[in-house]
Structures are given as structure tokens and as C-alpha cells.
Design a protein around this motif. Structure first.
Motif, PDB file in Angstrom:
ATOM      1  N   PRO A  92       0.840  -1.207   0.000  1.00 32.04           N
ATOM      2  CA  PRO A  92       0.000   0.000   0.000  1.00 32.04           C
ATOM      3  C   PRO A  92       0.876   1.259   0.000  1.00 32.04           C
ATOM      4  CG  PRO A  92      -0.811  -1.570   1.612  1.00 32.04           C
ATOM      5  CD  PRO A  92       0.518  -2.085   1.124  1.00 32.04           C
ATOM      6  N   LEU A  93       0.486   2.246  -0.789  1.00 28.88           N
ATOM      7  CA  LEU A  93       1.300   3.459  -0.937  1.00 28.88           C
ATOM      8  C   LEU A  93       1.644   4.103   0.398  1.00 28.88           C
ATOM      9  CD1 LEU A  93      -0.219   5.225  -4.055  1.00 28.88           C
ATOM     10  CD2 LEU A  93       1.981   4.055  -3.873  1.00 28.88           C
ATOM     11  N   PRO A 110      -7.543   0.636   6.388  1.00 31.15           N
ATOM     12  CA  PRO A 110      -7.691  -0.783   6.739  1.00 31.15           C
ATOM     13  C   PRO A 110      -8.001  -1.691   5.551  1.00 31.15           C
ATOM     14  CG  PRO A 110      -9.546   0.502   7.575  1.00 31.15           C
ATOM     15  CD  PRO A 110      -8.543   1.480   7.050  1.00 31.15           C
ATOM     16  N   ASN A 111      -8.753  -1.231   4.565  1.00 34.10           N
ATOM     17  CA  ASN A 111      -9.063  -2.096   3.418  1.00 34.10           C
ATOM     18  C   ASN A 111      -7.814  -2.392   2.598  1.00 34.10           C
ATOM     19  OD1 ASN A 111     -11.757  -2.266   4.120  1.00 34.10           O
ATOM     20  ND2 ASN A 111     -12.346  -0.543   2.831  1.00 34.10           N
ATOM     21  N   ALA A 112      -6.993  -1.375   2.362  1.00 30.69           N
ATOM     22  CA  ALA A 112      -5.748  -1.575   1.619  1.00 30.69           C
ATOM     23  C   ALA A 112      -4.817  -2.511   2.384  1.00 30.69           C
ATOM     24  CB  ALA A 112      -5.065  -0.238   1.346  1.00 30.69           C
ATOM     25  N   GLU A 113      -4.726  -2.309   3.695  1.00 34.46           N
ATOM     26  CA  GLU A 113      -3.852  -3.153   4.510  1.00 34.46           C
ATOM     27  C   GLU A 113      -4.365  -4.591   4.590  1.00 34.46           C
ATOM     28  OE1 GLU A 113      -3.122  -1.116   8.230  1.00 34.46           O
ATOM     29  OE2 GLU A 113      -2.701   0.740   7.130  1.00 34.46           O
ATOM     30  N   ASN A 114      -5.672  -4.765   4.711  1.00 39.17           N
ATOM     31  CA  ASN A 114      -6.262  -6.100   4.753  1.00 39.17           C
ATOM     32  C   ASN A 114      -5.995  -6.850   3.448  1.00 39.17           C
ATOM     33  OD1 ASN A 114      -7.910  -8.216   5.925  1.00 39.17           O
ATOM     34  ND2 ASN A 114      -9.489  -7.576   4.472  1.00 39.17           N
ATOM     35  N   TYR A 115      -6.208  -6.164   2.331  1.00 38.47           N
ATOM     36  CA  TYR A 115      -5.946  -6.796   1.035  1.00 38.47           C
ATOM     37  C   TYR A 115      -4.476  -7.183   0.926  1.00 38.47           C
ATOM     38  CZ  TYR A 115      -5.156  -7.485  -3.897  1.00 38.47           C
ATOM     39  OH  TYR A 115      -4.763  -8.025  -5.091  1.00 38.47           O
ATOM     40  N   TYR A 116      -3.594  -6.264   1.271  1.00 37.02           N
ATOM     41  CA  TYR A 116      -2.167  -6.537   1.164  1.00 37.02           C
ATOM     42  C   TYR A 116      -1.740  -7.721   2.019  1.00 37.02           C
ATOM     43  CZ  TYR A 116       2.859  -6.072   1.420  1.00 37.02           C
ATOM     44  OH  TYR A 116       4.203  -6.337   1.385  1.00 37.02           O
ATOM     45  N   ASN A 117      -2.342  -7.878   3.177  1.00 41.01           N
ATOM     46  CA  ASN A 117      -1.983  -8.977   4.071  1.00 41.01           C
ATOM     47  C   ASN A 117      -2.454 -10.335   3.556  1.00 41.01           C
ATOM     48  OD1 ASN A 117      -0.648  -7.378   5.937  1.00 41.01           O
ATOM     49  ND2 ASN A 117      -2.534  -6.893   7.027  1.00 41.01           N
ATOM     50  N   LYS A 118      -3.347 -10.343   2.583  1.00 42.89           N
ATOM     51  CA  LYS A 118      -3.905 -11.600   2.068  1.00 42.89           C
ATOM     52  C   LYS A 118      -3.491 -11.926   0.633  1.00 42.89           C
ATOM     53  CE  LYS A 118      -8.129 -11.366   4.825  1.00 42.89           C
ATOM     54  NZ  LYS A 118      -9.588 -11.326   4.759  1.00 42.89           N
ATOM     55  N   CYS A 119      -3.032 -10.951  -0.125  1.00 46.22           N
ATOM     56  CA  CYS A 119      -2.829 -11.178  -1.558  1.00 46.22           C
ATOM     57  C   CYS A 119      -1.491 -11.850  -1.857  1.00 46.22           C
ATOM     58  CB  CYS A 119      -2.954  -9.869  -2.339  1.00 46.22           C
ATOM     59  SG  CYS A 119      -1.611  -8.711  -2.056  1.00 46.22           S
TER      60      CYS A 119
END
Length: 144
Positions: A92-93, A110-119
Motif C-alpha cells: 500500500p502506498l 484498513p481495506n488496503a492493509e487487509n488486502y495486502y496482508n492476504k494477496c
């Protein structure tokens, strides 16, 4: 990771020539990438892996095949231990050093961080053989 802002707008002639040769093969590569994506889609449709299947009326380059999993780090390590080199895209930027250092304000996305933690990006390139893709799929299903 982006550490400082900058520009690089000059492209050497050799890279232009390479780009022209790749454009000539683009349709063949895209066709193969779509085949690979369909195999992944089918393999993971009834699993805990969350896939992204684009709408049929929307174009997609299929340069990456990104899935989301709850235990990304463990899957990444398991794949690597089995000779499969998945990748993690994209930080995330607001987490990159350049942007973190702009000011002291804490940014909460939180949405960007959640995605990053799963992708995690699975192997995806036109020359990926069916045999190698089957090995990737088999290894992921064993992990699950």
C-alpha cells in the motif's frame, strides 16, 4: 518500495525494438494467459482461496493472477520450499518509506492493509506449461 519521488522518461532504442517484437506476440500471449487463468479459476472455485474473476465484458491483461488467502505468509513459504516462486504485490502506498516520511500523520487505510496482508500472485506467464501449472495447483491444494 518507493524511497523517493522521481521520473525516468527516457527509453533506450533497444527496449523500443523489444517492445515492438512483444506487441507482435501479444495476442498469442494473452490467449495463453487466459487459458492459465481459467485453469486456476476452476482449481480454486470450491476452496478457501478467494479469486478475482473479471466480468466477461471487461478486458483483462492477465499479467498477474492474484488470489487472497488468510495465511499468505505460510502459503508463500510453503510454495517457495517446493520450488514455486510466488510474489507479493503491491505494498500500500501509505506504507512505502517515501510516503511515510512526508509527514507525521498516521494514515489508517484498513481495506488496503487487509488486502495486502492476504494477496499473493501465483505464477502467470504465457510460457507456463500445463505440467508446471498442475504442480502449482497440486501444491496449493496440498497446503490447504
Amino acid at each position: 518500495e518507493l524511497h523517493e519521488l522521481g521520473f525516468n522518461c527516457i527509453i533506450p532504442d533497444i527496449l523500443c525494438a523489444l517492445g515492438i517484437s512483444q506487441v507482435e506476440r501479444a495476442n498469442t500471449g494473452l490467449k495463453r494467459s487466459k487459458e492459465i487463468a481459467k485453469q486456476y479459476d476452476k482449481a480454486f472455485e470450491n476452496t478457501k482461496i478467494q479469486t478475482f474473476i473479471p466480468r466477461r465484458d471487461v478486458g483483462h491483461a492477465y499479467h498477474l493472477y492474484v488470489v487472497e488467502v488468510e495465511n499468505r505468509k505460510e502459503l508463500y513459504n510453503y510454495l517457495r520450499a517446493n520450488g514455486i516462486y510466488a510474489q507479493i504485490h503491491y505494498i500500500p502506498l501509505h506504507k512505502m518509506p517515501y510516503y511515510r516520511n512526508l509527514d507525521n500523520e498516521v494514515i489508517n487505510l484498513p481495506n488496503a492493509e487487509n488486502y495486502y496482508n492476504k494477496c499473493i500472485s501465483l505464477p502467470m506467464y504465457p510460457s507456463l506449461s500445463n505440467k508446471d501449472q498442475d504442480f502449482v495447483i497440486k501444491t496449493i491444494l496440498e497446503f490447504l
